[in-house]
Motif scaffolding. Sequence first.
Motif, mmCIF file in Angstrom:
data_model
loop_
_atom_site.group_PDB
_atom_site.id
_atom_site.type_symbol
_atom_site.label_atom_id
_atom_site.label_comp_id
_atom_site.label_asym_id
_atom_site.label_seq_id
_atom_site.Cartn_x
_atom_site.Cartn_y
_atom_site.Cartn_z
ATOM 1 N N TYR B 47 64.307 8.754 23.100
ATOM 2 C CA TYR B 47 62.705 7.797 22.399
ATOM 3 C C TYR B 47 62.554 9.457 20.794
ATOM 4 N N LEU B 84 69.181 3.776 11.433
ATOM 5 C CA LEU B 84 68.528 2.838 12.210
ATOM 6 C C LEU B 84 68.295 1.909 11.296
ATOM 7 N N CYS B 124 59.587 4.525 19.386
ATOM 8 C CA CYS B 124 60.753 3.727 19.366
ATOM 9 C C CYS B 124 61.727 4.344 19.852
ATOM 10 N N ASP B 125 62.635 3.818 20.335
ATOM 11 C CA ASP B 125 64.354 3.818 20.737
ATOM 12 C C ASP B 125 64.517 3.290 19.754
ATOM 13 N N ASP B 126 66.580 3.214 20.199
ATOM 14 C CA ASP B 126 67.069 2.094 19.028
ATOM 15 C C ASP B 126 67.117 1.044 19.309
ATOM 16 N N ARG B 127 66.358 0.449 20.776
ATOM 17 C CA ARG B 127 66.611 -1.213 21.230
ATOM 18 C C ARG B 127 64.370 -1.625 21.189
ATOM 19 N N ILE B 128 64.363 -0.955 20.797
ATOM 20 C CA ILE B 128 62.532 -1.063 21.517
ATOM 21 C C ILE B 128 61.789 -0.561 20.142
#
Lengths: 206, 145
Positions: B47, B84, B124-128
Motif C-alpha cells: 500500500y 500506475l 491504495c495498492d495496485d488493485r484497490i
Amino acid sequence: MSYAGLSRYNVSVQLNVRALAAAFLCAGFLLTGCNSERPKPKAALKTDGSRKPAPEFALKDIDGRTVNLSDYKGKVVLLNFWATWCGPCKIEIPWLIDFEQKYKDRGFAVIGVAMDDDGWQAVKPYLAQSKINYRVILGDDSVSTLYGGVESLPTTFILDQDGKIASTHIGLVSKSDYENEIVQLLKGERRSDAGHDVTAARRAAN
Amino acid sequence: MLLPLAAQQIDYNSLRSVVRLTAPEKVSASRNESVTVDVVASMKPGYHVASNVAPNFPLKVTLAENAAVELKNVAFPPPKSHQLAGETLSVFDGDFRLKLTLKVSPNAPIGRTMMTNKVRYQACDDRICLRPDTIELKVPLDIHN
C-alpha cells in the motif's frame, strides 16, 4: 520535552476477505502474464436463489438527465463504482469501453458511478479525455450506503436481467473474469442453488 | 424503495489496518516552548498513501482547536514516485516519519492537555483504492512552568 514511552495507534480501514483473495489472484495473474496457457478463472456468479435485488437509485448523468436503475431492467448491467483519482479504476476503464461496444446490442450496459467529491468538475474532463462510451452518473454517500458502503474502489456489481446482483468484485480483477460473467449472463445461463445449470436442464426437458 | 444491502453481503466485516501510526505516549513542554513530535507511519506492504504534494487528497496533518498549543509546521519526508495506469503518482510507502512542530501558548494552563492531531490520507495498492479517511491521533501534552 520528554517522551515517556511509545504507544501504537491502529487505524482500522475496511477491507474484505474477498478483496484479499482477489489480490492474490491478481498477483498470480501478473506473475504468470497474459499467455493463452493461463487457465481461465472460474466465473463467480451467484446461484439464482442467492441473488439479491440491486437497490434502486436515481442519479444524474453528465447531461443532467436522471438515470434510474430500473430503466435497465431486462439488461445485464455492469455497475462500476470508480473515481478519477483511483489508479486501479483507470486500468479497468478501457475494458469497460470494450464491453460496452461489444455487447451493447446484446442487452448489456455499463453504468459508471463516479464517486469524486468534486463532482462533475473532476469527472467531466476525465470523460472527455478517456473517451468513455458508457453512461456515467455521479454517485454520493446515499448510493454508497445502499450498496453496502462502498469503502474501496473500484467496486463492481454485475446484475442479471432481473436486476439482481449476480456477482460483486471489490478491487481490480482481470478483464476475462468480467467478460466470462457477462457472457454467461447474456447467454441466459442460470444456476440453481444445487449448482446445476438450470438453462441446460430446461433445454433438455423440452 | 429497496433496503440497503447488508454490509455482510459484500464482506466488509473483515477489518484490516493499512496505516499504523506510532506517536509518543506523552509529551512534556513548558509554556512558550516549541516541541517536536515524531509520528511514524507504517504502511501495510503493497500500500501507499498520496504524499503531501500529490494533486489528489494530499497527506495532511491538522491539530484540533486547542488554546494551549498550536501546530506550527509539519515536515514530511521526500515523496516517492509510483507508476500506475500510465501515471506517475507522488506517494509515501513503507515506514515514514512526520515531524510535527508545536508551540505551547505563553498563557497555557499548567497541567495536561490532550492534543488531537488529525491525519487525512488516501491509500491504495495496485488493485484497490480506499476512500479518503482521517485518523485521529491523540497525544497528551504535560505543560509545566
